[in-house]
Scaffold this motif. Structure first.
Motif, PDB file in Angstrom:
ATOM      1  N   ASP A 142       0.864  -1.185   0.000  1.00 19.05           N
ATOM      2  CA  ASP A 142       0.000   0.000   0.000  1.00 19.05           C
ATOM      3  C   ASP A 142       0.900   1.235   0.000  1.00 19.05           C
ATOM      4  O   ASP A 142       1.460   1.566  -1.027  1.00 19.05           O
ATOM      5  CB  ASP A 142      -0.958  -0.028   1.198  1.00 19.05           C
ATOM      6  N   ALA A 143       1.083   1.906   1.126  1.00 19.84           N
ATOM      7  CA  ALA A 143       1.886   3.134   1.165  1.00 19.84           C
ATOM      8  C   ALA A 143       3.235   2.894   1.835  1.00 19.84           C
ATOM      9  O   ALA A 143       3.311   2.225   2.866  1.00 19.84           O
ATOM     10  CB  ALA A 143       1.138   4.224   1.920  1.00 19.84           C
ATOM     11  N   GLY A 144       4.266   3.455   1.258  1.00 23.46           N
ATOM     12  CA  GLY A 144       5.587   3.367   1.875  1.00 23.46           C
ATOM     13  C   GLY A 144       5.580   3.995   3.260  1.00 23.46           C
ATOM     14  O   GLY A 144       6.044   3.404   4.229  1.00 23.46           O
ATOM     15  N   ILE A 145       5.045   5.204   3.350  1.00 20.48           N
ATOM     16  CA  ILE A 145       4.882   5.901   4.628  1.00 20.48           C
ATOM     17  C   ILE A 145       3.416   6.282   4.739  1.00 20.48           C
ATOM     18  O   ILE A 145       2.874   6.936   3.846  1.00 20.48           O
ATOM     19  CB  ILE A 145       5.767   7.158   4.720  1.00 20.48           C
ATOM     20  N   TYR A 146       2.773   5.857   5.803  1.00 23.69           N
ATOM     21  CA  TYR A 146       1.371   6.211   6.041  1.00 23.69           C
ATOM     22  C   TYR A 146       1.262   6.789   7.446  1.00 23.69           C
ATOM     23  O   TYR A 146       1.646   6.136   8.420  1.00 23.69           O
ATOM     24  CB  TYR A 146       0.451   4.997   5.929  1.00 23.69           C
ATOM     25  N   VAL A 147       0.778   8.006   7.541  1.00 19.98           N
ATOM     26  CA  VAL A 147       0.567   8.651   8.834  1.00 19.98           C
ATOM     27  C   VAL A 147      -0.931   8.832   9.005  1.00 19.98           C
ATOM     28  O   VAL A 147      -1.571   9.498   8.202  1.00 19.98           O
ATOM     29  CB  VAL A 147       1.278  10.016   8.909  1.00 19.98           C
ATOM     30  N   GLY A 148      -1.505   8.219  10.043  1.00 20.12           N
ATOM     31  CA  GLY A 148      -2.944   8.273  10.231  1.00 20.12           C
ATOM     32  C   GLY A 148      -3.359   8.848  11.563  1.00 20.12           C
ATOM     33  O   GLY A 148      -2.712   8.600  12.576  1.00 20.12           O
ATOM     34  N   GLN A 149      -4.414   9.647  11.547  1.00 19.01           N
ATOM     35  CA  GLN A 149      -5.028  10.200  12.748  1.00 19.01           C
ATOM     36  C   GLN A 149      -3.991  10.762  13.722  1.00 19.01           C
ATOM     37  O   GLN A 149      -4.004  10.484  14.921  1.00 19.01           O
ATOM     38  CB  GLN A 149      -5.894   9.154  13.466  1.00 19.01           C
ATOM     39  N   SER A 150      -3.078  11.560  13.206  1.00 22.14           N
ATOM     40  CA  SER A 150      -1.984  12.102  14.006  1.00 22.14           C
ATOM     41  C   SER A 150      -1.880  13.606  13.831  1.00 22.14           C
ATOM     42  O   SER A 150      -2.442  14.170  12.903  1.00 22.14           O
ATOM     43  CB  SER A 150      -0.665  11.431  13.601  1.00 22.14           C
ATOM     44  N   GLU A 151      -1.144  14.254  14.738  1.00 24.05           N
ATOM     45  CA  GLU A 151      -0.967  15.709  14.708  1.00 24.05           C
ATOM     46  C   GLU A 151       0.505  16.060  14.761  1.00 24.05           C
ATOM     47  O   GLU A 151       1.288  15.369  15.410  1.00 24.05           O
ATOM     48  CB  GLU A 151      -1.640  16.336  15.930  1.00 24.05           C
ATOM     49  N   ASN A 152       0.847  17.183  14.110  1.00 23.53           N
ATOM     50  CA  ASN A 152       2.188  17.735  14.124  1.00 23.53           C
ATOM     51  C   ASN A 152       3.206  16.720  13.606  1.00 23.53           C
ATOM     52  O   ASN A 152       4.045  16.212  14.348  1.00 23.53           O
ATOM     53  CB  ASN A 152       2.573  18.236  15.520  1.00 23.53           C
ATOM     54  N   ILE A 153       3.126  16.448  12.315  1.00 20.93           N
ATOM     55  CA  ILE A 153       3.967  15.450  11.670  1.00 20.93           C
ATOM     56  C   ILE A 153       4.877  16.127  10.660  1.00 20.93           C
ATOM     57  O   ILE A 153       4.435  16.961   9.883  1.00 20.93           O
ATOM     58  CB  ILE A 153       3.108  14.411  10.919  1.00 20.93           C
ATOM     59  N   ILE A 154       6.132  15.748  10.672  1.00 22.64           N
ATOM     60  CA  ILE A 154       7.080  16.214   9.671  1.00 22.64           C
ATOM     61  C   ILE A 154       7.677  14.980   9.000  1.00 22.64           C
ATOM     62  O   ILE A 154       8.165  14.075   9.677  1.00 22.64           O
ATOM     63  CB  ILE A 154       8.206  17.073  10.283  1.00 22.64           C
ATOM     64  N   VAL A 155       7.620  14.962   7.664  1.00 28.47           N
ATOM     65  CA  VAL A 155       8.254  13.918   6.872  1.00 28.47           C
ATOM     66  C   VAL A 155       9.207  14.635   5.918  1.00 28.47           C
ATOM     67  O   VAL A 155       8.768  15.462   5.119  1.00 28.47           O
ATOM     68  CB  VAL A 155       7.209  13.096   6.082  1.00 28.47           C
ATOM     69  N   ARG A 156      10.509  14.327   6.023  1.00 26.64           N
ATOM     70  CA  ARG A 156      11.474  15.016   5.171  1.00 26.64           C
ATOM     71  C   ARG A 156      12.648  14.101   4.816  1.00 26.64           C
ATOM     72  O   ARG A 156      12.933  13.144   5.522  1.00 26.64           O
ATOM     73  CB  ARG A 156      11.970  16.295   5.830  1.00 26.64           C
ATOM     74  N   ARG A 157      13.284  14.483   3.721  1.00 32.97           N
ATOM     75  CA  ARG A 157      14.460  13.761   3.232  1.00 32.97           C
ATOM     76  C   ARG A 157      14.243  12.256   3.264  1.00 32.97           C
ATOM     77  O   ARG A 157      14.977  11.520   3.894  1.00 32.97           O
ATOM     78  CB  ARG A 157      15.705  14.164   4.031  1.00 32.97           C
TER      79      ARG A 157
END
Length: 187
Positions: A142-157
């Protein structure tokens, strides 16, 4: 320090995760840990640190139990410098984990994309203050990175390749896309 070359390395790693105290660091030695069951951590303020994504490897190729390779249900956790390969389910999942960092990780299904691979590589859910950086995910069904039902998320590099979706989130996350690669495949 837990070495994959030690007798009963999988049992020693499991015991280290059970017996860890807040403020401790579990150091993964160089080599491949051959694991048949998923691992879990439920102690706050812990670091799991390897010597690099090609040096400290948690291999779940023969996984029989557990819905993911590594499940984190505690807060103030840092995961860095290791790889998770060939999990039956999700690669690394954190649930209800606030102030969690995923740094310099590799989550990969080494035989490439398949529908039988785990759904998500890096999967923080129901969390606050999440950082995913300098990580690589390949082959999630499905997704390499999946962020669900969360707050204040940073995805970088990050680099996410040969997954159905590179990055998915609910709600929308802030992406810092400097030096990142994201490729998607179609089933």
């Amino acid at each position: 320090h837990v070495s994959p070359d030690a007798d009963n390395a999988a049992e020693r790693l499991t015991e280290a995760l059970i017996n860890v105290e807040p403020g401790d660091t579990i150091r993964l030695g160089n080599g491949r840990f051959e694991l048949e069951d998923g691992l879990s951590l439920d102690v706050d303020n812990v670091t799991i640190q390897g010597n690099g994504t090609d040096s400290s490897i948690l291999s779940f190729a023969d996984q029989k139990g557990g819905g993911e390779g590594l499940l984190i249900t505690s807060s103030k956790v840092v995961l860095e410098g290791f790889a998770v390969e060939n999990t039956k389910g999700d690669g690394i999942k954190s649930k209800g984990s606030d102030e969690i960092t995923f740094r310099n990780l590799r989550v990969e299904w080494t035989d490439g994309p398949k529908e039988t691979n785990g759904a998500y590589g890096i999967y923080p859910v129901e969390s606050r203050d999440v950082l995913v950086q300098d990580s690589f995910v390949r082959g999630a069904s499905d997704a390499g990175i999946y962020v669900g039902q969360s707050e204040n998320i940073i995805v970088r590099r990050k680099t996410v390749v040969q997954n159905v979706a590179g990055i998915a989130s609910r709600p929308t996350i802030r992406l810092c896309c400097t030096a990142s690669t994201s490729t998607q495949r179609v089933k």
